[in-house]
Write a protein that holds these residues in place. Sequence first.
Motif, mmCIF file in Angstrom:
data_model
loop_
_atom_site.group_PDB
_atom_site.id
_atom_site.type_symbol
_atom_site.label_atom_id
_atom_site.label_comp_id
_atom_site.label_asym_id
_atom_site.label_seq_id
_atom_site.Cartn_x
_atom_site.Cartn_y
_atom_site.Cartn_z
ATOM 1 N N UNK A 1 104.161 -5.720 86.416
ATOM 2 C CA UNK A 1 105.095 -4.789 85.617
ATOM 3 C C UNK A 1 106.607 -5.487 85.950
ATOM 4 N N UNK A 2 107.657 -4.892 85.731
ATOM 5 C CA UNK A 2 109.003 -5.503 86.128
ATOM 6 C C UNK A 2 108.907 -4.436 86.499
ATOM 7 N N UNK A 3 108.981 -3.337 85.709
ATOM 8 C CA UNK A 3 108.751 -1.726 86.254
ATOM 9 C C UNK A 3 108.051 -0.992 85.164
ATOM 10 N N UNK A 4 107.979 0.525 86.154
ATOM 11 C CA UNK A 4 106.982 0.665 85.689
ATOM 12 C C UNK A 4 107.455 2.419 85.752
ATOM 13 N N UNK A 5 106.762 2.718 84.593
ATOM 14 C CA UNK A 5 107.511 4.273 83.944
ATOM 15 C C UNK A 5 106.671 4.746 83.622
ATOM 16 N N UNK A 6 106.416 6.725 84.802
ATOM 17 C CA UNK A 6 105.401 7.087 85.076
ATOM 18 C C UNK A 6 105.840 8.547 85.371
ATOM 19 N N UNK A 7 104.943 9.682 85.383
ATOM 20 C CA UNK A 7 104.414 10.330 85.586
ATOM 21 C C UNK A 7 105.126 10.704 86.750
ATOM 22 N N UNK A 8 105.795 11.733 87.844
ATOM 23 C CA UNK A 8 105.412 12.347 88.715
ATOM 24 C C UNK A 8 104.543 12.887 89.565
ATOM 25 N N UNK A 9 103.024 12.372 89.015
ATOM 26 C CA UNK A 9 102.188 13.164 89.945
ATOM 27 C C UNK A 9 101.424 12.480 91.162
ATOM 28 N N UNK A 10 101.317 12.794 92.213
ATOM 29 C CA UNK A 10 101.450 12.385 93.620
ATOM 30 C C UNK A 10 100.393 10.870 93.854
ATOM 31 N N UNK A 11 98.925 10.784 93.329
ATOM 32 C CA UNK A 11 98.431 9.026 92.995
ATOM 33 C C UNK A 11 98.943 8.189 92.297
ATOM 34 N N UNK A 12 99.684 9.093 90.872
ATOM 35 C CA UNK A 12 100.822 6.922 90.415
ATOM 36 C C UNK A 12 101.328 6.988 90.984
ATOM 37 N N UNK A 13 102.804 7.979 91.675
ATOM 38 C CA UNK A 13 103.554 7.801 93.020
ATOM 39 C C UNK A 13 102.971 6.683 93.827
ATOM 40 N N UNK A 14 101.461 7.396 94.561
ATOM 41 C CA UNK A 14 101.374 6.569 95.412
ATOM 42 C C UNK A 14 100.939 5.259 95.037
ATOM 43 N N UNK A 15 100.690 4.401 93.751
ATOM 44 C CA UNK A 15 99.894 4.536 93.365
ATOM 45 C C UNK A 15 100.836 3.172 93.481
ATOM 46 N N UNK A 16 102.555 3.052 91.982
ATOM 47 C CA UNK A 16 103.404 2.324 92.345
ATOM 48 C C UNK A 16 104.146 2.243 93.486
ATOM 49 N N UNK A 17 103.822 2.824 93.911
ATOM 50 C CA UNK A 17 104.520 2.498 96.019
ATOM 51 C C UNK A 17 103.685 1.621 96.723
#
Length: 322
Positions: free
Chosen positions: A240-256
């Motif tokens: 993905x060029x951009x990820x649209x995500x919620x702010x849950x800890x696991x989601x942010x960790x995976x995006x990071x």
Amino acid sequence: MIGYYIHHHGRGHLGRARAVADALGEPVTGLSSLARPDAWPGEWIALALDVPDGGPDAATETTAQGRLHWAPVGVDGLRDRMAAVSAWIAAARPSVVVVDVSVEVALLARLHGVRVVTVALPGVRDDDAHALGFEVSTAIIAAWPPDATGMLSGLSAHAAARLHPVGAVSRFPPAGETPSDAAASARPRRALVLAGGGGDDFTAESIAAARAGTPGWELTHIGGSSGRWVEDPREALRSADVVVTHAGQTALADVAAALRPAIVVPQRRPYGEQAASGRVLAAGPWPAIVVARMPVAGWGPLLAAAAALDGGGWRSWNDGGG
């Protein structure tokens, strides 16, 4: 022997537990009402659900006059799950029980003379029940970096001295480098909508509106109430060029971990959990644009602004050492 209690709401607690258990290098016993995941490195104790037959609304005296979060009277499942935890502690004699998260389980383990490590969540945690759980814990782990100040409020000075921000904990290691611009320029731009398992505003209607407003983008939606569930989103994130995500800890960790710039839409959660994460991200150096809700228009400029951010800026959020 280490015990690891895993809360059964959403999927983030289990994802974090799997990552930690895999990294510990010794047997870890999972204690949860969730089904045992594949390749869990140890025993799994299945716990009964702690709700009455009529559902949560039928529960009475749930907080013990505000000292606990969930301890309804007369519920067979609650009695059975606590008895199962006690029986396992008596038989296994663990050196520590990690609790992610339950004030009641933390207190139960400590009353058995076992050290407790509590996993803290973001938000305002100044109520009596949270205070009790934090005070009986030998250590309090926070899955965000030390410079992400403001994620958690309400700790006493005594508890704050035992808070350890270890950085984000992802299900997979951080990428070595960001995807090349040359590779991205040879294909249409891609946006990934990453929803969670705890309820969200990423509805089919909002996704349709985003697609209609961004003809130059390919938009994929996974997770949540209206997208397909993907157990390992690593490839989807990395492409993905951009990820649209919620702010849950696991989601942010995976995006990071994927080093992808993000548009973060905090979702409503108890104690302002995701709102706190959103405020910290918005004020910090990380490659994220935080918006209060899913937009109904303006997706093109928003995605373009996010795509211009350097995904490498996530390295300070998730350095792989959490």
